[in-house]
Design a protein around this motif. Sequence first.
Motif, PDB file in Angstrom:
ATOM      1  N   LEU A 125       0.830  -1.204   0.000  1.00  0.00           N
ATOM      2  CA  LEU A 125       0.000   0.000   0.000  1.00  0.00           C
ATOM      3  C   LEU A 125       0.865   1.255   0.000  1.00  0.00           C
ATOM      4  O   LEU A 125       2.058   1.209   0.287  1.00  0.00           O
TER       5      LEU A 125
ATOM      6  N   THR B 280      -8.798   3.212   6.384  1.00  0.00           N
ATOM      7  CA  THR B 280      -8.806   3.415   4.941  1.00  0.00           C
ATOM      8  C   THR B 280      -7.407   3.138   4.407  1.00  0.00           C
ATOM      9  O   THR B 280      -6.428   3.675   4.927  1.00  0.00           O
TER      10      THR B 280
ATOM     11  N   GLU C 221      -4.896   2.791   0.871  1.00  0.00           N
ATOM     12  CA  GLU C 221      -4.739   3.190  -0.519  1.00  0.00           C
ATOM     13  C   GLU C 221      -3.468   2.583  -1.078  1.00  0.00           C
ATOM     14  O   GLU C 221      -2.513   2.323  -0.345  1.00  0.00           O
TER      15      GLU C 221
ATOM     16  N   TYR D  21      -1.288   1.559  -5.154  1.00  0.00           N
ATOM     17  CA  TYR D  21      -1.254   1.269  -6.576  1.00  0.00           C
ATOM     18  C   TYR D  21      -1.069  -0.231  -6.696  1.00  0.00           C
ATOM     19  O   TYR D  21       0.048  -0.743  -6.737  1.00  0.00           O
TER      20      TYR D  21
END
Length: 198
Positions: free
Chosen positions: A106, A142, A144, A146
């Motif tokens: 992450l 949360t 995040e 790619y």
Amino acid sequence: MTAQSTEDVSIWITTGDPTTGTVSSATKAYPSVVSLSASPSPAYEDGDLVYIYETESDNLNGSWCAGNASGSDFTALSSNTKNDTVSVSEGKCDHYDQDDLTKLCLSAININGTEPNTISVATFCSPTATIDSQVQESGTVTMEGYVDVTSPDYPALYEAWQLGDERLLRVDLGVDQGWLVARGRVSSVNWAVPIDGA
């Protein structure tokens, strides 16, 4: 809390099935030393995730990292049972070793706490009086990144979302800074496709 360095931070989610042991006792201490009725197989190692439940102690029931494992004993790191009025004599312990975890690659993780719910019991004498609500909301995490759909973490997250079952999440802070542990469900997976096609 501010981490000194994020260089060695890694984030893991449970994807394997735990082995379940029987809790036979636990010390009233900070942190608590938990004893199992038999030596676990596989053996516990520092940083393994444990989920303790069905004990007499509400302060011990929960998700922890194991530490100082020896035989059938381990320390439930960060637990605090020193003020317990009950003695633990039974319970269950689910054990996730490193093979039961998948590393998530992450770029960000945000831990969002929530304020406790209250109910107004205002009177003319005390117009701001409140009591704690019996219903309390959990916080959210949360994440995040790619994510490469061919890497192991993508199907791990996607399956956790599809099944909606409870998983444990471990954040290794690195450089001997310890771990953060959370238990919950993956409630949504969102995709953002940038205009530049990256």
